[in-house]
Design a protein around this motif. Structure first.
Motif, PDB file in Angstrom:
ATOM      1  N   UNK A 414       0.788  -1.777   0.007  1.00 45.67           N
ATOM      2  CA  UNK A 414      -0.161  -0.062  -0.073  1.00 45.67           C
ATOM      3  C   UNK A 414       0.801   1.135  -0.185  1.00 45.67           C
ATOM      4  N   UNK A 415       1.896   1.520   0.746  1.00 48.89           N
ATOM      5  CA  UNK A 415       2.508   2.511   1.024  1.00 48.89           C
ATOM      6  C   UNK A 415       3.489   2.546  -0.193  1.00 48.89           C
ATOM      7  N   UNK A 416       4.429   1.868  -0.537  1.00 51.97           N
ATOM      8  CA  UNK A 416       5.088   1.466  -2.068  1.00 51.97           C
ATOM      9  C   UNK A 416       3.904   2.582  -3.350  1.00 51.97           C
ATOM     10  N   UNK A 417       2.592   1.905  -3.845  1.00 52.67           N
ATOM     11  CA  UNK A 417       2.382   2.971  -4.454  1.00 52.67           C
ATOM     12  C   UNK A 417       2.089   3.886  -4.426  1.00 52.67           C
ATOM     13  N   UNK A 418       1.324   3.852  -3.321  1.00 54.59           N
ATOM     14  CA  UNK A 418       1.255   5.188  -2.807  1.00 54.59           C
ATOM     15  C   UNK A 418       2.644   6.135  -3.315  1.00 54.59           C
ATOM     16  N   UNK A 419       3.942   6.094  -2.635  1.00 50.17           N
ATOM     17  CA  UNK A 419       4.945   6.709  -3.018  1.00 50.17           C
ATOM     18  C   UNK A 419       4.973   6.723  -5.155  1.00 50.17           C
ATOM     19  N   UNK A 420       5.484   5.345  -5.465  1.00 47.90           N
ATOM     20  CA  UNK A 420       4.943   5.370  -6.454  1.00 47.90           C
ATOM     21  C   UNK A 420       4.304   6.032  -7.198  1.00 47.90           C
ATOM     22  N   UNK A 421       3.513   5.909  -7.282  1.00 42.77           N
ATOM     23  CA  UNK A 421       1.891   6.924  -8.137  1.00 42.77           C
ATOM     24  C   UNK A 421       2.269   8.598  -7.738  1.00 42.77           C
ATOM     25  N   UNK A 422       2.970   8.978  -6.576  1.00 48.82           N
ATOM     26  CA  UNK A 422       3.272  10.433  -6.489  1.00 48.82           C
ATOM     27  C   UNK A 422       3.723  10.668  -7.145  1.00 48.82           C
ATOM     28  N   UNK A 423       5.134   9.952  -6.888  1.00 46.30           N
ATOM     29  CA  UNK A 423       6.032  10.674  -7.971  1.00 46.30           C
ATOM     30  C   UNK A 423       5.965  10.063  -9.203  1.00 46.30           C
ATOM     31  N   UNK A 424       5.298   9.145  -9.892  1.00 49.94           N
ATOM     32  CA  UNK A 424       4.551   9.436 -11.320  1.00 49.94           C
ATOM     33  C   UNK A 424       3.646  10.896 -11.717  1.00 49.94           C
ATOM     34  N   UNK A 425       3.310  10.748 -11.052  1.00 56.39           N
ATOM     35  CA  UNK A 425       2.141  12.287 -11.444  1.00 56.39           C
ATOM     36  C   UNK A 425       2.956  13.540 -11.090  1.00 56.39           C
ATOM     37  N   UNK A 426       3.846  13.811  -9.885  1.00 53.45           N
ATOM     38  CA  UNK A 426       4.929  14.710 -10.125  1.00 53.45           C
ATOM     39  C   UNK A 426       5.632  15.152 -11.853  1.00 53.45           C
ATOM     40  N   UNK A 427       6.259  14.084 -11.532  1.00 50.46           N
ATOM     41  CA  UNK A 427       7.482  13.684 -12.971  1.00 50.46           C
ATOM     42  C   UNK A 427       6.437  14.298 -14.034  1.00 50.46           C
ATOM     43  N   UNK A 428       5.095  13.440 -13.803  1.00 49.20           N
ATOM     44  CA  UNK A 428       4.352  14.020 -15.618  1.00 49.20           C
ATOM     45  C   UNK A 428       3.537  15.311 -15.250  1.00 49.20           C
ATOM     46  N   UNK A 429       3.420  15.911 -14.257  1.00 48.72           N
ATOM     47  CA  UNK A 429       2.534  17.003 -13.796  1.00 48.72           C
ATOM     48  C   UNK A 429       3.777  18.665 -14.669  1.00 48.72           C
ATOM     49  N   UNK A 430       5.410  17.696 -14.166  1.00 49.32           N
ATOM     50  CA  UNK A 430       7.020  18.722 -14.336  1.00 49.32           C
ATOM     51  C   UNK A 430       6.893  18.910 -16.027  1.00 49.32           C
ATOM     52  N   UNK A 431       5.948  18.080 -16.943  1.00 46.17           N
ATOM     53  CA  UNK A 431       6.092  18.670 -18.030  1.00 46.17           C
ATOM     54  C   UNK A 431       5.482  19.526 -19.294  1.00 46.17           C
ATOM     55  N   UNK A 432       6.598  20.091 -19.639  1.00 45.01           N
ATOM     56  CA  UNK A 432       5.864  20.670 -21.239  1.00 45.01           C
ATOM     57  C   UNK A 432       6.050  19.906 -22.249  1.00 45.01           C
ATOM     58  N   UNK A 433       4.433  20.318 -22.512  1.00 40.47           N
ATOM     59  CA  UNK A 433       3.968  19.168 -23.500  1.00 40.47           C
ATOM     60  C   UNK A 433       4.111  19.739 -24.751  1.00 40.47           C
ATOM     61  N   UNK A 434       4.023  18.657 -25.754  1.00 36.28           N
ATOM     62  CA  UNK A 434       4.146  19.424 -27.128  1.00 36.28           C
ATOM     63  C   UNK A 434       2.803  20.339 -27.310  1.00 36.28           C
ATOM     64  N   UNK A 435       1.996  20.039 -26.344  1.00 36.17           N
ATOM     65  CA  UNK A 435      -0.108  20.736 -26.454  1.00 36.17           C
ATOM     66  C   UNK A 435       0.766  21.936 -26.552  1.00 36.17           C
ATOM     67  N   UNK A 436       1.489  22.366 -25.351  1.00 36.41           N
ATOM     68  CA  UNK A 436       1.495  23.819 -24.550  1.00 36.41           C
ATOM     69  C   UNK A 436       2.074  24.659 -24.979  1.00 36.41           C
ATOM     70  N   UNK A 437       3.237  23.592 -26.085  1.00 40.36           N
ATOM     71  CA  UNK A 437       4.167  24.399 -26.739  1.00 40.36           C
ATOM     72  C   UNK A 437       3.021  25.403 -28.297  1.00 40.36           C
ATOM     73  N   UNK A 438       2.088  23.903 -28.681  1.00 42.33           N
ATOM     74  CA  UNK A 438       1.871  24.860 -29.948  1.00 42.33           C
ATOM     75  C   UNK A 438       0.305  25.301 -29.576  1.00 42.33           C
ATOM     76  N   UNK A 439      -0.062  25.475 -28.070  1.00 37.43           N
ATOM     77  CA  UNK A 439      -1.508  26.647 -27.910  1.00 37.43           C
ATOM     78  C   UNK A 439      -0.254  28.112 -27.440  1.00 37.43           C
TER      79      UNK A 439
END
Length: 444
Positions: A414-439
């Protein structure tokens, strides 16, 4: 040494097996493998094979790193893509600590614990997954994935890549003792579906892990690329793993009651009610990646709202219509799972949620008759259709408060899944996507 172990040792000698791969998964459902020589097999059965558990995602902590992989002889199968001469076989393993105790963080053990709880209540749990995946041409760096065809649902493409692919994959699966019920082209370009025949949940989880490996191996042989990514194409349907489920009491289907609405027993109705109640809490397990929520909220036949219906493909839980006189085939279908799920953990939380519904005597609400996607927000609210989490971050936040998921997975997982998925979300949220650049770049 029991008879199954003796059978494996004899088969290894008679079939000229040169290597035995011991398989298990990490907490995310990534397959792990260590190969041993036939001379080490007897010792592997009696004592297990030691390895560094701290190097495997979520398995153990650094200061308690030593773990043992003990092969399950009932899962012995020869790998057909490795050839007949000096062949290779595989067995799935249970992971234990050096003192022989089951590892709390082994996904296979998590499922076994949940199945034991069902057994104490008199139930055996059976599943039947419909596994979707995409076939792409060999990927080029920096290029969008290119499907191998532009066919659609049930399309017959003469000499099509997918025909030959499915034939070879199914032949290979059946040679390994994995029965296939149906196969066809799915709705997306290059998208395919292969349905595995019903089996008990532990066998099926092992079969799903083998299935993914076989699909990847056949793709490599045929010069294409197979992906179980939930939503690889922005404008194409996602790849789900709609899973049919039933409980049996001995030889009797506990979900069936003659004369009842849809043939559903009280046990079945309470089980469905449990799934509906706890669906948001288990979403971070049944849909474990950032990309999973682009499938769930992408429309088409992916469920986004918590409801059930008879033969309603927009509902989270569907009641398939069985043939007259086929009460034993009464089942329910949970439609949220995607093809990238860890089957051991997913089956565990689905079963736990359903059993909780039975234990709590939950009352099943009215079923959904309309296409839930076509309803307005006000209509869905009036009907009590709660939304599933719309992002991984939301799913993790809901799961974090769930006693059911914490109890089912155990503290370590349970605790590992929480840590791993929080880290995945933070890494995703930090990205500047092609959509943002084009828009925004040209105008801001």
């Amino acid at each position: 040494m029991d008879k199954q172990q003796e059978y494996v040792l004899r088969s290894v000698e008679e079939r000229d097996i040169r290597f035995i791969r011991l398989w298990f998964t990490d907490v995310l459902g990534v397959l792990k493998s260590v190969a041993i020589a036939p001379a080490e097999l007897e010792n592997a059965f009696s004592e297990g094979i030691g390895f560094d558990g701290s190097a495997v995602e979520g398995l153990t902590r650094v200061y308690e790193a030593d773990m043992l992989a003990k092969p399950d002889p009932s899962t012995f199968q020869i790998l057909p893509w490795r050839g007949a001469s000096q062949g290779v076989a595989r067995m799935f393993c249970d992971i234990s600590t050096p003192d022989g105790e089951p590892a709390l963080s082994d996904p296979r053990q998590v499922l076994k614990r949940t199945l034991d709880k069902a057994s104490e209540l008199g139930f055996a749990f059976y599943t039947h997954p419909e596994i979707e995946f995409y076939l792409f041409e060999k990927p080029e760096p920096g290029q969008l994935p290119k499907p191998v065809d532009q066919a659609g649902y049930f399309d017959n493409v003469p000499r099509g890549t997918a025909h030959n692919f499915r034939r070879e994959a199914i032949t290979m699966l059946e040679s390994m003792g994995i029965s296939v019920e149906f196969s066809h082209h799915e709705a997306g370009p290059g998208q395919n579906e292969i349905d595995l025949r019903y089996a008990d949940a532990l066998t099926m989880a092992d079969n799903i892990m083998t299935f993914r490996t076989v699909i990847k191996e056949v793709a490599l042989e045929q010069g294409v690329f197979a992906s179980f990514m939930p939503k690889p194409l922005a404008n194409g349907p996602g790849s789900g793993m709609h899973t049919h489920m039933s409980l049996f009491e001995g030889d009797r289907n506990a979900f069936y009651e003659a004369g009842a609405d849809y043939g559903l027993s009280q046990v079945a109705r309470q089980f469905i009610a449990g799934l509906l109640k706890y669906a948001p809490e288990i979403s971070a397990i049944t849909n474990q990646y950032v990309n999973s929520y682009k499938r769930l909220w992408g429309g088409a036949e992916a469920p986004s709202y918590v409801c059930w219906g008879s033969n309603n493909r927009s509902a989270l839980v569907r009641i398939p219509v069985h043939k007259p006189g086929k009460g034993q085939s009464t089942r329910i279908e949970y439609r949220a799972l995607d093809s990238a799920v860890n089957p051991y953990l997913a089956f565990s939380v689905l079963l736990a949620a359903g059993l909780k519904g039975i234990e709590e005597g939950l009352v099943l609400p009215e079923g959904a008759e309309d296409d839930v996607w076509e309803l307005s927000a006000a209509e869905r609210k009036a009907m009590g259709y709660q939304a599933l989490p719309s992002s991984l971050a939301e799913a993790v936040a809901v799961m974090e408060r769930s006693e059911l998921v914490a109890e089912t997975l155990g503290e370590r997982v349970f605790n590992f899944v929480l840590r791993n998925k929080r880290a995945e979300w933070e890494a995703y949220r930090a990205q500047v996507t092609p959509f943002e650049l084009e828009q925004y770049l040209p105008v801001l």
